[in-house]
Design a protein around this motif. Structure first.
Motif, short mmCIF file in Angstrom:
data_model
loop_
_atom_site.label_atom_id
_atom_site.label_comp_id
_atom_site.label_asym_id
_atom_site.label_seq_id
_atom_site.Cartn_x
_atom_site.Cartn_y
_atom_site.Cartn_z
N VAL A 89 0.92 -1.15 0.19
CA VAL A 89 -0.12 -0.14 0.12
C VAL A 89 0.87 1.30 -0.07
N ARG A 90 0.56 2.03 -0.79
CA ARG A 90 1.45 3.23 -1.08
C ARG A 90 1.68 4.29 0.09
N VAL A 91 2.82 4.84 0.28
CA VAL A 91 2.93 5.63 1.22
C VAL A 91 2.86 7.23 0.64
N LEU A 92 2.17 8.00 0.96
CA LEU A 92 2.12 9.40 0.29
C LEU A 92 3.35 10.54 0.86
N ASP A 93 3.62 11.50 0.13
CA ASP A 93 4.46 12.51 0.73
C ASP A 93 3.60 13.70 0.51
N VAL A 94 4.34 14.87 0.82
CA VAL A 94 3.76 16.13 1.03
C VAL A 94 3.20 16.66 -0.34
N SER A 95 3.96 16.37 -1.47
CA SER A 95 3.57 16.94 -2.63
C SER A 95 2.43 16.10 -3.19
N ASP A 96 2.15 14.99 -2.63
CA ASP A 96 0.86 14.27 -3.06
C ASP A 96 -0.27 14.87 -2.51
N ILE A 97 -0.05 15.43 -0.91
CA ILE A 97 -1.26 15.86 -0.51
C ILE A 97 -1.62 17.29 -1.01
N HIS A 98 -0.74 18.14 -1.45
CA HIS A 98 -0.83 19.22 -2.43
C HIS A 98 -1.91 19.05 -3.52
N ASP A 99 -1.13 17.99 -4.47
CA ASP A 99 -1.81 17.63 -5.31
C ASP A 99 -3.31 17.27 -5.46
N ILE A 100 -3.42 16.33 -4.41
CA ILE A 100 -4.71 15.93 -4.00
C ILE A 100 -5.72 16.99 -3.83
N TYR A 101 -5.38 17.80 -3.00
CA TYR A 101 -6.58 19.08 -2.66
C TYR A 101 -6.71 19.96 -3.67
N ARG A 102 -5.54 19.93 -4.61
CA ARG A 102 -5.85 20.81 -5.78
C ARG A 102 -6.78 20.20 -6.76
N VAL A 103 -6.88 18.83 -6.84
CA VAL A 103 -7.96 18.26 -7.59
C VAL A 103 -9.04 18.25 -6.99
N ARG A 104 -9.21 17.86 -5.78
CA ARG A 104 -10.39 18.18 -4.99
C ARG A 104 -11.11 19.30 -4.92
N ARG A 105 -10.55 20.53 -5.06
CA ARG A 105 -10.94 21.71 -5.30
C ARG A 105 -11.58 22.27 -6.78
N LEU A 106 -10.83 21.65 -7.50
CA LEU A 106 -11.10 21.49 -8.96
C LEU A 106 -12.44 20.71 -9.46
N VAL A 107 -12.71 19.92 -8.59
CA VAL A 107 -13.77 18.90 -8.74
C VAL A 107 -14.94 19.11 -8.07
N GLU A 108 -14.61 19.06 -6.66
CA GLU A 108 -15.80 19.50 -5.60
C GLU A 108 -16.42 20.78 -5.76
N CYS A 109 -15.66 21.88 -5.77
CA CYS A 109 -16.13 23.06 -5.79
C CYS A 109 -16.85 23.60 -7.42
N ALA A 110 -16.23 22.84 -8.43
CA ALA A 110 -17.00 23.11 -9.64
C ALA A 110 -18.24 22.17 -9.63
N ALA A 111 -18.35 21.16 -8.97
CA ALA A 111 -19.70 20.45 -8.74
C ALA A 111 -20.75 21.43 -8.34
N LEU A 112 -20.34 21.96 -7.05
CA LEU A 112 -21.41 23.10 -6.62
C LEU A 112 -21.55 24.35 -7.41
N ARG A 113 -20.55 24.78 -7.99
CA ARG A 113 -20.78 25.86 -8.92
C ARG A 113 -21.58 25.60 -10.20
N GLY A 114 -21.67 24.66 -10.62
CA GLY A 114 -22.47 24.08 -11.64
C GLY A 114 -23.85 23.50 -11.48
N LEU A 115 -24.35 23.50 -10.13
CA LEU A 115 -25.73 22.96 -9.77
C LEU A 115 -26.85 23.55 -10.44
N GLY A 116 -27.02 24.83 -11.00
CA GLY A 116 -28.28 25.47 -11.38
C GLY A 116 -29.18 25.76 -10.51
#
Length: 240
Positions: A89-116
């Motif tokens: 099972v993979r061990v993440l490093d700090v750069s992984d954490i930054h990137d994961i949260y970058r993707v989360r903001r792109l997807v989750e916030c956009a999902a709310l922004r596009g609700l209509g």
């Protein structure tokens, strides 16, 4: 028995229960989905070596099928293969954490922004919030973590995109690997439970823009808290 061995034994027991989900025509994708889900639930800790024999026996699948599922999950950055050592099972490093949260903001916030226009279909979001509240009442902090993952998967699901759903399942499973560094899971998860409820209530009121702003602050607070707790040099067995 070491902590890792105990965790693996628990995970294998849970996998044996998953065997009923598989048929004789089961595929590596189905096995990968089960393992991904169990990783997202926190049952396999970062750095743990996955035994082909024991996991294959628990699920009742061939070694070839299991190896293919391992390859799929390695491609998703959940596992890592070490030559002559096995799959971990993979061990993440700090750069992984930054990137994961970058993707989360792109997807989750956009999902709310596009609700209509409201009302919004919030059944999955509501179920995840209620599951988290029930877990907190029982003092089951691992289950609360799982409910929190479900909440964010449901938020992404508001985009009504199969591709976004698939991507977020992998991203959130990967994130769960990082959560293992939190020495006190209650202290980490419990404050976000009320914030999940607040976001749900704001969406119920039809204010998607306010919910998006709240989610943005929430994700930034979570990222900072996790980065502050993350070790400078995680154990090497499950590194890239």
């Amino acid at each position: 028995m070491t902590a890792d061995a105990s965790d693996l034994a628990t995970g294998l027991s849970e996998l044996a229960a998953d065997r009923a989900l598989l048929s004789r025509t089961s595929t590596a994708e189905r096995v990968a989905a089960i393992l991904r889900g169990r990783i997202a639930q926190g049952l396999f800790r970062p750095g743990v070596r996955l035994s082909e024999e024991r996991i294959g026996g628990a699920l009742g699948v061939s070694r070839n099928t299991l190896r293919e599922s391992f390859r799929l999950l390695t491609h998703e950055r959940l596992l890592v293969h070490r030559l002559n050592r096995g799959t971990f099972v993979r061990v993440l490093d700090v750069s992984d954490i930054h990137d994961i949260y970058r993707v989360r903001r792109l997807v989750e916030c956009a999902a709310l922004r596009g609700l209509g226009e409201p009302p919004y279909r919030l059944d999955e979001v509501r179920a995840a919030v209620e599951a988290g509240e029930q877990a907190a009442e029982k003092g089951d902090w691992q289950e609360l973590g799982t409910a929190n993952i479900r909440f964010h998967q449901a938020i992404a699901g508001l985009a009504d995109s199969l591709r976004a759903d698939d991507m977020m399942r992998g991203v959130l499973a990967e994130l769960r690997l990082a959560f293992h560094v939190m020495a006190d899971p209650r202290r980490f998860y419990e404050p976000y439970l009320s914030r999940n409820r607040e976001i749900l209530n704001t969406l119920d009121a039809g204010d998607a823009a306010a919910a998006e702003r709240m989610l943005g602050f929430y994700l930034e607070d979570s990222r900072r808290q996790l980065i502050e707790a993350y070790p400078d040099e995680p154990e090497s067995a499950g590194r890239r």
